[in-house]
Design an enzyme around this catalytic site. Structure first.
Site, PDB file in Angstrom:
ATOM      1  N   ASP A  83       0.808  -1.224   0.000  1.00 32.20           N
ATOM      2  CA  ASP A  83       0.000   0.000   0.000  1.00 32.20           C
ATOM      3  C   ASP A  83       0.841   1.275   0.000  1.00 32.20           C
ATOM      4  O   ASP A  83       0.477   2.269  -0.627  1.00 32.20           O
ATOM      5  CB  ASP A  83      -0.926  -0.009   1.224  1.00 32.20           C
ATOM      6  CG  ASP A  83      -1.893  -1.180   1.160  1.00 32.20           C
ATOM      7  OD1 ASP A  83      -2.581  -1.328   0.134  1.00 32.20           O
ATOM      8  OD2 ASP A  83      -1.937  -1.964   2.128  1.00 32.20           O
ATOM      9  N   HIS A 108      -7.484  -3.481  -1.057  1.00 30.95           N
ATOM     10  CA  HIS A 108      -7.568  -2.793   0.229  1.00 30.95           C
ATOM     11  C   HIS A 108      -7.824  -1.321  -0.101  1.00 30.95           C
ATOM     12  O   HIS A 108      -7.306  -0.812  -1.090  1.00 30.95           O
ATOM     13  CB  HIS A 108      -6.254  -2.977   0.995  1.00 30.95           C
ATOM     14  CG  HIS A 108      -6.188  -2.274   2.330  1.00 30.95           C
ATOM     15  ND1 HIS A 108      -7.265  -2.181   3.181  1.00 30.95           N
ATOM     16  CD2 HIS A 108      -5.168  -1.640   2.943  1.00 30.95           C
ATOM     17  CE1 HIS A 108      -6.897  -1.517   4.265  1.00 30.95           C
ATOM     18  NE2 HIS A 108      -5.636  -1.175   4.147  1.00 30.95           N
ATOM     19  N   GLU A 195      -6.253  -4.880  12.622  1.00 31.75           N
ATOM     20  CA  GLU A 195      -4.851  -5.322  12.660  1.00 31.75           C
ATOM     21  C   GLU A 195      -4.070  -4.607  13.757  1.00 31.75           C
ATOM     22  O   GLU A 195      -3.157  -5.186  14.337  1.00 31.75           O
ATOM     23  CB  GLU A 195      -4.177  -5.213  11.278  1.00 31.75           C
ATOM     24  CG  GLU A 195      -4.032  -3.830  10.711  1.00 31.75           C
ATOM     25  CD  GLU A 195      -3.892  -3.822   9.179  1.00 31.75           C
ATOM     26  OE1 GLU A 195      -4.253  -4.797   8.513  1.00 31.75           O
ATOM     27  OE2 GLU A 195      -3.406  -2.808   8.640  1.00 31.75           O
ATOM     28  N   GLU A 227       2.957 -21.541  27.018  1.00 30.70           N
ATOM     29  CA  GLU A 227       1.750 -20.994  27.619  1.00 30.70           C
ATOM     30  C   GLU A 227       1.257 -19.738  26.886  1.00 30.70           C
ATOM     31  O   GLU A 227       0.058 -19.564  26.702  1.00 30.70           O
ATOM     32  CB  GLU A 227       2.060 -20.645  29.083  1.00 30.70           C
ATOM     33  CG  GLU A 227       0.864 -20.453  29.935  1.00 30.70           C
ATOM     34  CD  GLU A 227      -0.096 -21.637  29.918  1.00 30.70           C
ATOM     35  OE1 GLU A 227       0.370 -22.783  30.063  1.00 30.70           O
ATOM     36  OE2 GLU A 227      -1.294 -21.412  29.746  1.00 30.70           O
TER      37      GLU A 227
HETATM   38  P1  NAD Z   1       3.328  -8.251  -1.087  1.00 29.96           P
HETATM   39  O1  NAD Z   1       4.273  -7.436  -0.309  1.00 29.96           O
HETATM   40  O2  NAD Z   1       3.194  -9.698  -0.753  1.00 29.96           O
HETATM   41  O3  NAD Z   1       3.675  -8.197  -2.632  1.00 29.96           O
HETATM   42  C1  NAD Z   1       3.899  -7.013  -3.302  1.00 29.96           C
HETATM   43  C2  NAD Z   1       4.299  -7.250  -4.747  1.00 29.96           C
HETATM   44  O4  NAD Z   1       4.449  -5.969  -5.353  1.00 29.96           O
HETATM   45  C3  NAD Z   1       5.619  -7.965  -4.932  1.00 29.96           C
HETATM   46  O5  NAD Z   1       5.517  -8.798  -6.056  1.00 29.96           O
HETATM   47  C4  NAD Z   1       6.592  -6.823  -5.212  1.00 29.96           C
HETATM   48  O6  NAD Z   1       7.663  -7.246  -5.991  1.00 29.96           O
HETATM   49  C5  NAD Z   1       5.690  -5.891  -6.003  1.00 29.96           C
HETATM   50  N1  NAD Z   1       6.123  -4.484  -5.981  1.00 29.96           N
HETATM   51  C6  NAD Z   1       6.542  -3.770  -4.923  1.00 29.96           C
HETATM   52  N2  NAD Z   1       6.817  -2.509  -5.306  1.00 29.96           N
HETATM   53  C7  NAD Z   1       6.574  -2.450  -6.630  1.00 29.96           C
HETATM   54  C8  NAD Z   1       6.683  -1.431  -7.605  1.00 29.96           C
HETATM   55  N3  NAD Z   1       7.104  -0.191  -7.269  1.00 29.96           N
HETATM   56  N4  NAD Z   1       6.341  -1.729  -8.884  1.00 29.96           N
HETATM   57  C9  NAD Z   1       5.909  -2.955  -9.234  1.00 29.96           C
HETATM   58  N5  NAD Z   1       5.771  -3.964  -8.341  1.00 29.96           N
HETATM   59  C10 NAD Z   1       6.114  -3.707  -7.071  1.00 29.96           C
HETATM   60  O7  NAD Z   1       1.905  -7.507  -1.007  1.00 29.96           O
HETATM   61  P2  NAD Z   1       0.493  -8.128  -0.580  1.00 29.96           P
HETATM   62  O8  NAD Z   1       0.533  -8.494   0.871  1.00 29.96           O
HETATM   63  O9  NAD Z   1       0.074  -9.142  -1.587  1.00 29.96           O
HETATM   64  O10 NAD Z   1      -0.441  -6.835  -0.676  1.00 29.96           O
HETATM   65  C11 NAD Z   1      -0.965  -6.370  -1.894  1.00 29.96           C
HETATM   66  C12 NAD Z   1      -2.307  -5.702  -1.630  1.00 29.96           C
HETATM   67  O11 NAD Z   1      -3.231  -6.666  -1.148  1.00 29.96           O
HETATM   68  C13 NAD Z   1      -2.267  -4.601  -0.574  1.00 29.96           C
HETATM   69  O12 NAD Z   1      -3.182  -3.610  -0.957  1.00 29.96           O
HETATM   70  C14 NAD Z   1      -2.768  -5.300   0.673  1.00 29.96           C
HETATM   71  O13 NAD Z   1      -3.346  -4.418   1.605  1.00 29.96           O
HETATM   72  C15 NAD Z   1      -3.797  -6.207   0.061  1.00 29.96           C
HETATM   73  N6  NAD Z   1      -4.151  -7.369   0.880  1.00 29.96           N
HETATM   74  C16 NAD Z   1      -3.188  -8.200   1.319  1.00 29.96           C
HETATM   75  C17 NAD Z   1      -3.517  -9.329   2.040  1.00 29.96           C
HETATM   76  C18 NAD Z   1      -2.466 -10.323   2.468  1.00 29.96           C
HETATM   77  O14 NAD Z   1      -2.826 -11.345   3.002  1.00 29.96           O
HETATM   78  N7  NAD Z   1      -1.172 -10.118   2.301  1.00 29.96           N
HETATM   79  C19 NAD Z   1      -4.877  -9.604   2.325  1.00 29.96           C
HETATM   80  C20 NAD Z   1      -5.862  -8.749   1.822  1.00 29.96           C
HETATM   81  C21 NAD Z   1      -5.481  -7.630   1.102  1.00 29.96           C
HETATM   82 MG    MG Z   2      -6.497  -7.145   6.815  1.00 29.00          MG
END
Ligand code: NAD
Ligand code: MG
Length: 334
Positions: A83, A108, A195, A227
């Site tokens: 994000d 998100h 969170e 525990e």
């Molecule tokens: P992550 O950190 O796992 O993955 C991010 C990806 O983006 C990676 O492939 C990285 O290489 C790439 N990246 C980073 N900077 C970049 C850039 N400048 N240009 C191109 N690619 C770039 O992220 P995530 O946890 O999958 O989160 C992604 C979205 O999903 C967020 O909005 C998060 O809030 C949302 N989200 C995540 C989860 C979760 O379980 N992780 C759950 C629900 C929603």
């Molecule tokens: Mg969440």
């Protein structure tokens, strides 16, 4: 009761007629890209030229391109990068390549809700947010089930935004488990509150404080670990299966009595007031401004706190004990 949407409510054709760009190939990105492809959707993954994820995505047979290239190719773009980087990436590499009628999607609401991104009025802007980590979005899809999703529409330029969102949720397996409609405001604020107050912040602080209390009183670190950390999973599984009542039915009467009589001494009126203050920080945008300032100045505090907590004694004791549990897969954060 809120309405929940399932497979039969989604029009699979809507997403199947689109060219979908999934930007990022992390936790969510890999799951969305692979699930969509297996649902028959035309998908490309957008990554930086230097991304380590490129070989991974290409190894799965996915088409991969630079972010500007796949944004131009697509007529629906799902932004799945962290994000704190999404806004800069959006302005530099995505927005210039979008056209009226295209859909811009998020998992998100952070960037839209806090005004980091203000999309052009001709775009559909929506959120399909799986309520679970990406690896589960992938695993449950393969197994034939799915992870529930939240759906929200911020901007509906075509009149089809909501139906497209439901269709996208179908493509990643979300309508198998249920899709709940919400708003960007509700998703963003409740997600951050959850969170911070319980799922991550509240829980990890409780674990550390309880562990330290036992060890400082002279108990064995190993007993304290079992525990205050290990056993949590057993309790959480009971909560997940049948709520508070089922958990309390399964524990001893002594534990149940201690639950009612001591719980309110831990979470006091003062704690509830702090929860309200935290919610206020979130709703006013103060939390978002502080976090974006931190990220834009190099995330030094984040890195420092991460390093400090990784060397906490509960982590070292836990690593040793988990090595002796053959049923656990070793997990080392990268
Ligand atoms: P992550 O950190 O796992 O993955 C991010 C990806 O983006 C990676 O492939 C990285 O290489 C790439 N990246 C980073 N900077 C970049 C850039 N400048 N240009 C191109 N690619 C770039 O992220 P995530 O946890 O999958 O989160 C992604 C979205 O999903 C967020 O909005 C998060 O809030 C949302 N989200 C995540 C989860 C979760 O379980 N992780 C759950 C629900 C929603
Ligand atoms: Mg969440």
């Amino acid at each position: 009761m809120a309405s929940i949407f399932y497979d039969q409510d989604a029009d699979a054709a809507l997403v199947s007629q689109r060219r979908v760009a999934v930007i990022g190939y992390g936790s969510q990105g890999h799951a969305h890209a692979l699930n969509l492809r297996e649902s028959g959707v035309d998908v490309m993954v957008g990554l930086r030229e230097t991304s380590r994820r490129r070989t991974e995505a290409e190894g799965e047979g996915l088409a991969v391109g630079a972010v500007p290239e796949v944004s131009a190719w697509a007529d629906a773009v799902m932004v799945l990068v962290p994000d704190q980087y999404a806004a800069d990436l959006y302005h530099a590499e995505i927005a210039p390549h979008l056209q009226d009628g295209d859909a811009l999607m998020f998992a998100h609401g952070f960037n839209i809700h806090f005004g980091e991104i203000t999309p052009a009025p001709g775009l559909d802007v929506l959120m399909v947010a799986p309520k679970g980590p990406g690896h589960l979005v992938r695993r449950t899809y393969i197994e034939g089930s799915g992870v529930p999703c939240l759906l929200a529409v911020h901007q509906d330029a075509t009149g089809l935004a909501r139906d497209l969102g439901l269709s996208y949720a179908w493509g990643i397996g979300g309508t198998r488990a249920g899709v709940l409609e919400t708003t960007f405001e509700e998703e963003t604020e409740t997600d951050l509150f959850g969170e911070q107050v319980i799922l991550c912040g509240g829980l990890s602080s409780l674990i550390k404080a309880a562990y330290e209390t036992l060890v400082e009183a002279g108990y064995q670190p190993e007993s304290a670990y079992f525990e205050t950390l290990h056993e949590l999973k057993l309790i959480v599984d009971l909560l997940y299966e049948g709520g508070l009542s089922w958990m309390r039915y399964s524990i001893s009467d002594t534990a149940e009595w201690g639950d009612y009589s001591t719980g309110p001494r831990i979470v006091t009126d003062e704690t509830r007031q702090v929860m309200k203050d935290v919610l206020d920080d979130i709703r006013s945008g103060r939390f978002a401004r502080r976090w974006m300032a931190e990220a834009r100045s190099g995330s030094h505090n984040l890195l420092e706190m991460r390093a400090r907590d990784r060397s906490h004694e509960v982590e070292q004791v836990g690593a040793r004990l988990r090595e002796l549990m053959p049923f656990l897969t070793p997990r080392t954060p990268g």
